[in-house]
Scaffold this active site. Structure first.
Site, PDB file in Angstrom:
ATOM      1  N   VAL A  11       0.873  -1.127  -0.132  1.00  0.00           N
ATOM      2  CA  VAL A  11      -0.073  -0.102   0.257  1.00  0.00           C
ATOM      3  C   VAL A  11       0.795   1.221  -0.005  1.00  0.00           C
ATOM      4  O   VAL A  11       0.787   2.170  -1.045  1.00  0.00           O
ATOM      5  CB  VAL A  11      -1.095  -0.117   1.334  1.00  0.00           C
ATOM      6  CG1 VAL A  11      -1.783   1.487   1.315  1.00  0.00           C
ATOM      7  CG2 VAL A  11      -1.924  -1.170   0.919  1.00  0.00           C
ATOM      8  N   LYS A 204     -14.725   0.784   4.665  1.00  0.00           N
ATOM      9  CA  LYS A 204     -13.774  -0.178   4.079  1.00  0.00           C
ATOM     10  C   LYS A 204     -14.001  -1.642   4.484  1.00  0.00           C
ATOM     11  O   LYS A 204     -13.814  -2.509   3.556  1.00  0.00           O
ATOM     12  CB  LYS A 204     -12.531   0.344   4.798  1.00  0.00           C
ATOM     13  CG  LYS A 204     -11.289  -0.453   4.348  1.00  0.00           C
ATOM     14  CD  LYS A 204     -10.922  -0.621   3.096  1.00  0.00           C
ATOM     15  CE  LYS A 204      -9.805  -1.855   2.710  1.00  0.00           C
ATOM     16  NZ  LYS A 204      -9.761  -2.105   1.370  1.00  0.00           N
ATOM     17  N   ASN A 208     -15.034  -4.860   2.086  1.00  0.00           N
ATOM     18  CA  ASN A 208     -14.218  -6.266   1.715  1.00  0.00           C
ATOM     19  C   ASN A 208     -15.266  -7.563   2.337  1.00  0.00           C
ATOM     20  O   ASN A 208     -15.060  -8.600   1.577  1.00  0.00           O
ATOM     21  CB  ASN A 208     -12.978  -6.189   2.681  1.00  0.00           C
ATOM     22  CG  ASN A 208     -11.863  -5.429   1.626  1.00  0.00           C
ATOM     23  OD1 ASN A 208     -12.093  -5.081   0.521  1.00  0.00           O
ATOM     24  ND2 ASN A 208     -10.752  -5.324   2.231  1.00  0.00           N
ATOM     25  N   GLY A 253     -14.136 -21.571  -6.294  1.00  0.00           N
ATOM     26  CA  GLY A 253     -12.937 -22.201  -6.235  1.00  0.00           C
ATOM     27  C   GLY A 253     -12.526 -22.283  -4.870  1.00  0.00           C
ATOM     28  O   GLY A 253     -13.225 -22.786  -3.998  1.00  0.00           O
ATOM     29  N   CYS A 260      -6.037  -9.357   2.828  1.00  0.00           N
ATOM     30  CA  CYS A 260      -7.052  -8.256   3.258  1.00  0.00           C
ATOM     31  C   CYS A 260      -8.304  -9.018   3.585  1.00  0.00           C
ATOM     32  O   CYS A 260      -8.791  -8.804   4.678  1.00  0.00           O
ATOM     33  CB  CYS A 260      -7.205  -7.321   1.887  1.00  0.00           C
ATOM     34  SG  CYS A 260      -6.173  -6.226   1.677  1.00  0.00           S
ATOM     35  N   LYS A 263      -8.179 -11.000   7.034  1.00  0.00           N
ATOM     36  CA  LYS A 263      -8.011 -10.493   8.229  1.00  0.00           C
ATOM     37  C   LYS A 263      -9.124  -9.427   8.365  1.00  0.00           C
ATOM     38  O   LYS A 263      -9.429  -9.106   9.672  1.00  0.00           O
ATOM     39  CB  LYS A 263      -6.550  -9.785   8.225  1.00  0.00           C
ATOM     40  CG  LYS A 263      -6.661  -8.542   7.204  1.00  0.00           C
ATOM     41  CD  LYS A 263      -5.330  -7.697   7.530  1.00  0.00           C
ATOM     42  CE  LYS A 263      -5.156  -6.753   6.500  1.00  0.00           C
ATOM     43  NZ  LYS A 263      -5.917  -5.454   6.787  1.00  0.00           N
ATOM     44  N   ARG A 327       0.414 -14.003   1.380  1.00  0.00           N
ATOM     45  CA  ARG A 327      -0.186 -14.023   2.553  1.00  0.00           C
ATOM     46  C   ARG A 327      -1.457 -14.679   2.370  1.00  0.00           C
ATOM     47  O   ARG A 327      -2.188 -14.092   1.643  1.00  0.00           O
ATOM     48  CB  ARG A 327      -0.232 -12.665   2.971  1.00  0.00           C
ATOM     49  CG  ARG A 327       1.094 -11.849   3.407  1.00  0.00           C
ATOM     50  CD  ARG A 327       1.007 -10.474   3.846  1.00  0.00           C
ATOM     51  NE  ARG A 327       0.957  -9.498   2.755  1.00  0.00           N
ATOM     52  CZ  ARG A 327       0.982  -8.357   2.624  1.00  0.00           C
ATOM     53  NH1 ARG A 327       1.011  -7.571   3.964  1.00  0.00           N
ATOM     54  NH2 ARG A 327       0.902  -7.531   1.692  1.00  0.00           N
TER      55      ARG A 327
HETATM   56  C1  UDX Z   1      -1.072  -3.369   4.894  1.00  0.00           C
HETATM   57  C2  UDX Z   1      -2.344  -4.217   4.898  1.00  0.00           C
HETATM   58  O1  UDX Z   1      -2.043  -5.305   4.067  1.00  0.00           O
HETATM   59  C3  UDX Z   1      -3.292  -3.351   4.339  1.00  0.00           C
HETATM   60  O2  UDX Z   1      -4.609  -4.281   4.476  1.00  0.00           O
HETATM   61  C4  UDX Z   1      -3.781  -2.196   4.902  1.00  0.00           C
HETATM   62  O3  UDX Z   1      -4.786  -1.331   4.427  1.00  0.00           O
HETATM   63  C5  UDX Z   1      -2.293  -1.436   4.924  1.00  0.00           C
HETATM   64  O4  UDX Z   1      -1.499  -2.256   5.580  1.00  0.00           O
HETATM   65  P1  UDX Z   1       0.400  -3.565   2.981  1.00  0.00           P
HETATM   66  O5  UDX Z   1       1.303  -2.607   2.241  1.00  0.00           O
HETATM   67  O6  UDX Z   1       0.257  -4.938   2.636  1.00  0.00           O
HETATM   68  O7  UDX Z   1      -0.986  -3.055   3.546  1.00  0.00           O
HETATM   69  O8  UDX Z   1       1.347  -3.823   4.273  1.00  0.00           O
HETATM   70  P2  UDX Z   1       2.947  -4.328   4.449  1.00  0.00           P
HETATM   71  O9  UDX Z   1       3.128  -5.095   3.040  1.00  0.00           O
HETATM   72  O10 UDX Z   1       2.990  -5.115   5.729  1.00  0.00           O
HETATM   73  O11 UDX Z   1       3.931  -3.274   4.728  1.00  0.00           O
HETATM   74  C6  UDX Z   1       3.931  -2.542   5.950  1.00  0.00           C
HETATM   75  C7  UDX Z   1       5.229  -1.851   5.912  1.00  0.00           C
HETATM   76  O12 UDX Z   1       5.403  -1.012   7.086  1.00  0.00           O
HETATM   77  C8  UDX Z   1       6.321  -2.982   6.268  1.00  0.00           C
HETATM   78  O13 UDX Z   1       7.339  -2.859   5.111  1.00  0.00           O
HETATM   79  C9  UDX Z   1       6.733  -2.522   7.564  1.00  0.00           C
HETATM   80  O14 UDX Z   1       8.227  -2.515   7.666  1.00  0.00           O
HETATM   81  C10 UDX Z   1       6.575  -1.207   7.513  1.00  0.00           C
HETATM   82  N1  UDX Z   1       6.438  -0.442   9.055  1.00  0.00           N
HETATM   83  C11 UDX Z   1       5.741  -1.152   9.959  1.00  0.00           C
HETATM   84  C12 UDX Z   1       7.081   0.811   9.332  1.00  0.00           C
HETATM   85  O15 UDX Z   1       7.969   1.205   8.462  1.00  0.00           O
HETATM   86  N2  UDX Z   1       7.119   1.297  10.551  1.00  0.00           N
HETATM   87  C13 UDX Z   1       6.184   0.524  11.494  1.00  0.00           C
HETATM   88  O16 UDX Z   1       6.298   1.101  12.682  1.00  0.00           O
HETATM   89  C14 UDX Z   1       5.943  -0.596  11.123  1.00  0.00           C
HETATM   90  C1  UDX Z   2      -9.253  -7.072  -2.104  1.00  0.00           C
HETATM   91  C2  UDX Z   2     -10.167  -6.022  -2.426  1.00  0.00           C
HETATM   92  O1  UDX Z   2     -10.562  -6.682  -3.838  1.00  0.00           O
HETATM   93  C3  UDX Z   2      -9.780  -4.446  -2.669  1.00  0.00           C
HETATM   94  O2  UDX Z   2     -10.630  -3.851  -3.000  1.00  0.00           O
HETATM   95  C4  UDX Z   2      -9.148  -4.058  -1.329  1.00  0.00           C
HETATM   96  O3  UDX Z   2      -8.799  -2.762  -1.083  1.00  0.00           O
HETATM   97  C5  UDX Z   2      -8.087  -5.388  -0.948  1.00  0.00           C
HETATM   98  O4  UDX Z   2      -8.536  -6.574  -0.818  1.00  0.00           O
HETATM   99  P1  UDX Z   2      -7.142  -8.160  -3.086  1.00  0.00           P
HETATM  100  O5  UDX Z   2      -7.204  -8.885  -1.736  1.00  0.00           O
HETATM  101  O6  UDX Z   2      -5.830  -7.841  -3.645  1.00  0.00           O
HETATM  102  O7  UDX Z   2      -8.022  -6.829  -2.822  1.00  0.00           O
HETATM  103  O8  UDX Z   2      -7.534  -9.297  -4.211  1.00  0.00           O
HETATM  104  P2  UDX Z   2      -9.029  -9.664  -4.797  1.00  0.00           P
HETATM  105  O9  UDX Z   2      -8.890  -9.574  -6.262  1.00  0.00           O
HETATM  106  O10 UDX Z   2     -10.110  -9.031  -4.220  1.00  0.00           O
HETATM  107  O11 UDX Z   2      -9.133 -11.213  -4.486  1.00  0.00           O
HETATM  108  C6  UDX Z   2      -8.920 -11.619  -3.267  1.00  0.00           C
HETATM  109  C7  UDX Z   2      -9.127 -13.286  -3.218  1.00  0.00           C
HETATM  110  O12 UDX Z   2     -10.457 -13.572  -3.632  1.00  0.00           O
HETATM  111  C8  UDX Z   2      -8.092 -13.982  -3.930  1.00  0.00           C
HETATM  112  O13 UDX Z   2      -7.433 -15.072  -3.295  1.00  0.00           O
HETATM  113  C9  UDX Z   2      -8.859 -14.377  -5.083  1.00  0.00           C
HETATM  114  O14 UDX Z   2      -8.582 -15.757  -5.599  1.00  0.00           O
HETATM  115  C10 UDX Z   2     -10.168 -14.939  -4.549  1.00  0.00           C
HETATM  116  N1  UDX Z   2     -11.336 -14.544  -5.445  1.00  0.00           N
HETATM  117  C11 UDX Z   2     -11.616 -13.485  -6.242  1.00  0.00           C
HETATM  118  C12 UDX Z   2     -12.198 -15.545  -5.722  1.00  0.00           C
HETATM  119  O15 UDX Z   2     -12.083 -16.800  -5.159  1.00  0.00           O
HETATM  120  N2  UDX Z   2     -13.274 -15.466  -6.351  1.00  0.00           N
HETATM  121  C13 UDX Z   2     -13.671 -14.262  -7.137  1.00  0.00           C
HETATM  122  O16 UDX Z   2     -14.519 -14.186  -7.940  1.00  0.00           O
HETATM  123  C14 UDX Z   2     -12.642 -13.093  -6.942  1.00  0.00           C
END
Ligand code: UDX
Ligand code: UDX
Length: 429
Positions: A11, A204, A208, A253, A260, A263, A327
Site C-alpha cells: 500500500v 472499508k 471487503n 474455487g 485483506c 483479516k 499472505r
Molecule cells: C497493509 C495491509 O495489508 C492492508 O490491508 C492495509 O490496508 C495497509 O497495511 P501492506 O502494504 O500490505 O498493507 O502492508 P505491508 O506489506 O505489511 O507493509 C507494511 C510496511 O510498514 C512494512 O514494510 C513494515 O516494515 C513497515 N513498518 C511497519 C514501518 O515502516 N514502521 C512501523 O512502525 C511498522
Molecule cells: C481486495 C479487494 O478487492 C480490494 O478492493 C481491497 O482494497 C483489498 O482486498 P485483493 O485482496 O488484492 O483486493 O484481491 P482480490 O482480487 O479481491 O481477491 C481476493 C481473493 O479472492 C483472492 O484469493 C482471489 O483468488 C479470490 N477470489 C476473487 C475468488 O475466489 N473469487 C472471485 O470471484 C474473486
C-alpha cells in the site's frame, strides 16, 4: 505538496509512487532498512505490475529513507500505510500503528495532516487522536483523516489512478483537510465521499466483507451444484446479468486469500462481537471459506484412491495472479493439507515463492514441466493466465496419473477430458 508515507509495503509504495507522479514531493519511510536499501538501488521489493517503472519515472520526487523522525518533521502530510495483520483470535495487531503513533508524538513540531490509509479496526482513528493528545501533542497541531485504500493487488497502480470513489473521513469541524485531500489527489478523476472517521472505517470493512461474502456465497452454491448435476459457471454468469448482483466476484474455487479479506472479515467479526452483535452472515462467509479447502481435499482423496507415494503438482503459490504475495494464500494452505496426507508436492509459480520456513515434503521448481512431470495429480491453485492455456495433450504425456483438480474453475473441462484426463472442479459439469 510535501508528503511523508510511513510504510513501504504494497500500500505504501503504491501510494508513494502515485502521489509523486501527481507532482508531490514524497518521502517514503520504512523501519525495514533492507527494504529501503533495495529501493535506493532502484529495485522494487514487491512484484506489482507497473510499480517499479512508476517509481523510477518519479525518482526525482521520491525519497526512500529509514529516518522516520526527519520525515515527520519535514512534511506537512503524513500517510500511515503500515501493516495491520490479524491476531490468532481475529482481532487486529495494532503494534505497527502504535509504533507510528509513538513516532508521531515524538517528532511532530508543526501542524500536520495525518492520513490513515491502512485498514484499521473500527474506532482506531479516534484512538490515534486520543493517544497523540495523551502523549502531549497539542490537539491544534494535527488533523486526522481516514482515507482507506481500495487497491487490489495486481492492479494497485491502475486502481489508485482510477478509483471508483475517494473516501475522506474527517473529524467534526475540520474544514481544512478536505482541501488538503483534494490538492493531494488533484489530477485523479473520482467522486469524493466526505464523511466521518467512523463511517470511513466501516465503509472499508463493509466493502471487503461484502466481496468476501459474495465469494463464499458462490462457493456454497457450487457445492449445491456438485450434488445437483448443475454447472456453477452457468449459474454464476446468468445471475450476474442482474445488475443488482453483478458478474464480478462470482468465481467459485478454493476461496479467498490475501492480506485483506481474511483479516478484514476477522476484524469486523471481532469488532461486531465486542459490540454485542452476532455477525451471523459474516461468520457464515468465514466458515464456508475455512471449510472450502477440506472440500477440495475430499475431492482429491476420492479420486486419487491410494495416497501413498503419490506426487501432486501444485500450479500457483500466490494468493491470486499478477502478484508475488503469498499472505493467506489458499495454495499454501492447500499444500500444507496435502503434506498432512503424506503426499509429495512439487509447486510452481511465475512470481511467488513458497514461505521459507516450509514444508517438509514440498519442493518449488522453476518450470511448469518441472512440476507436472511424473505427477499423479495436478492442482491449479492460482488462476495465472499461463495455466489456462496449457497443452493438455503434452501435459498428459509427462504425467504418471490423470487427475486434474481445477482449484479456480479456470479451465475448460472438455479441453482436459478429450485427452483422457479426469477433470475435477467445484460445481462443474
Ligand atoms: C497493509 C495491509 O495489508 C492492508 O490491508 C492495509 O490496508 C495497509 O497495511 P501492506 O502494504 O500490505 O498493507 O502492508 P505491508 O506489506 O505489511 O507493509 C507494511 C510496511 O510498514 C512494512 O514494510 C513494515 O516494515 C513497515 N513498518 C511497519 C514501518 O515502516 N514502521 C512501523 O512502525 C511498522
Ligand atoms: C481486495 C479487494 O478487492 C480490494 O478492493 C481491497 O482494497 C483489498 O482486498 P485483493 O485482496 O488484492 O483486493 O484481491 P482480490 O482480487 O479481491 O481477491 C481476493 C481473493 O479472492 C483472492 O484469493 C482471489 O483468488 C479470490 N477470489 C476473487 C475468488 O475466489 N473469487 C472471485 O470471484 C474473486
Amino acid at each position: 505538496m510535501d508528503v511523508c508515507v510511513i510504510g513501504a509495503g504494497y500500500v505504501g509504495l503504491t501510494t508513494s509512487a502515485v502521489l509523486a507522479d501527481l507532482g508531490h514531493d514524497v518521502t517514503c519511510v520504512d523501519k525495514n532498512k533492507d527494504r529501503i536499501e533495495i529501493l535506493n538501488r532502484g529495485i522494487c521489493p514487491i512484484y506489482e505490475p507497473g510499480l517499479e517503472e512508476l517509481i523510477q519515472k518519479n525518482r526525482s520526487r521520491l525519497t526512500f529513507s529509514d529516518g522516520v523522525g526527519e520525515a515527520i518533521r519535514q512534511n506537512s502530510v503524513i500517510y500511515i500505510c503500515v501493516g495491520t495483520p490479524p491476531m490468532p483470535d481475529g482481532s487486529t495487531n495494532l503494534s505497527y500503528i502504535l509504533s507510528v503513533i509513538d513516532d508521531l508524538a515524538t517528532y511532530i513540531q508543526s501542524p500536520k495532516t495525518i492520513v490513515t490509509k491502512s485498514t484499521v479496526p473500527l474506532g482506531t482513528n479516534e484512538m490515534i487522536g486520543e493517544l497523540l493528545t495523551q502523549k502531549g501533542v497539542d490537539r491544534k497541531q494535527f488533523n486526522l483523516v481516514s482515507n482507506p485504500e481500495f487497491l487490489r493487488e495486481g492492479t494497485a497502480v491502475y486502481d489508485m489512478f482510477n478509483p471508483d470513489k475517494t473516501v475522506v473521513g474527517l473529524e467534526d469541524g475540520d474544514s481544512e483537510s478536505l482541501q488538503v485531500m483534494k490538492a493531494l489527489y488533484d489530477g485523479i478523476e473520482s467522486p469524493f465521499v466526505v464523511t466521518t472517521l467512523n463511517d470511513a472505517e466501516l465503509i472499508k470493512f463493509s466493502a471487503n466483507a461484502f466481496l468476501a461474502t459474495k465469494i463464499s456465497f458462490i462457493n456454497e452454491i457450487a457445492r449445491i451444484c456438485d450434488r445437483s448435476n448443475a454447472d456453477i459457471t452457468t449459474v454464476a454468469s446468468t445471475i450476474g446479468l442482474d445488475p443488482r448482483i453483478g458478474r464480478h466476484f462470482l468465481q467459485a474455487g478454493l476461496g479467498y486469500g490475501g492480506s485483506c479479506f481474511p483479516k478484514d472479515l476477522s476484524s469486523l467479526i471481532h469488532s461486531a462481537t465486542n459490540k454485542g452483535i452476532k455477525p451471523a452472515i459474516l461468520e457464515a462467509a468465514q466458515y464456508v471459506n475455512d471449510t472450502q479447502l477440506d472440500y477440495y481435499i475430499e475431492k482429491i482423496k476420492e479420486n486419487l484412491e491410494d495416497l501413498s507415494s503419490k506426487k501432486v503438482a501444485v500450479l500457483g503459490i500466490a494468493f491470486k495472479p499478477d502478484t508475488d504475495d503469498i499472505r493467506s494464500s489458499r495454495s499454501v494452505l492447500l499444500i500444507e493439507k496435502l503434506e498432512e496426507l503424506g503426499l509429495d508436492v512439487v509447486a510452481f509459480d511465475p512470481k511467488a515463492k513458497l514461505p521459507p520456513e516450509t514444508l517438509q515434503r514440498t519442493t518449488q521448481v522453476d518450470s511448469i514441466n518441472g512440476a507436472t512431470k511424473d505427477a499423479d495429480c495436478i492442482v491449479i491453485a492460482t488462476d495465472w493466465p499461463v495455466f489456462k492455456s496449457l497443452d493438455w495433450k503434452e501435459v498428459k504425456k509427462e504425467m504418471k496419473g490423470t487427475l486434474i483438480v481445477d482449484g479456480r474453475n479456470c479451465i475448460d473441462p472438455s479441453e482436459v477430458r478429450k485427452h483422457g484426463l479426469l477433470y475435477v472442479g467445484v460445481g462443474r459439469i
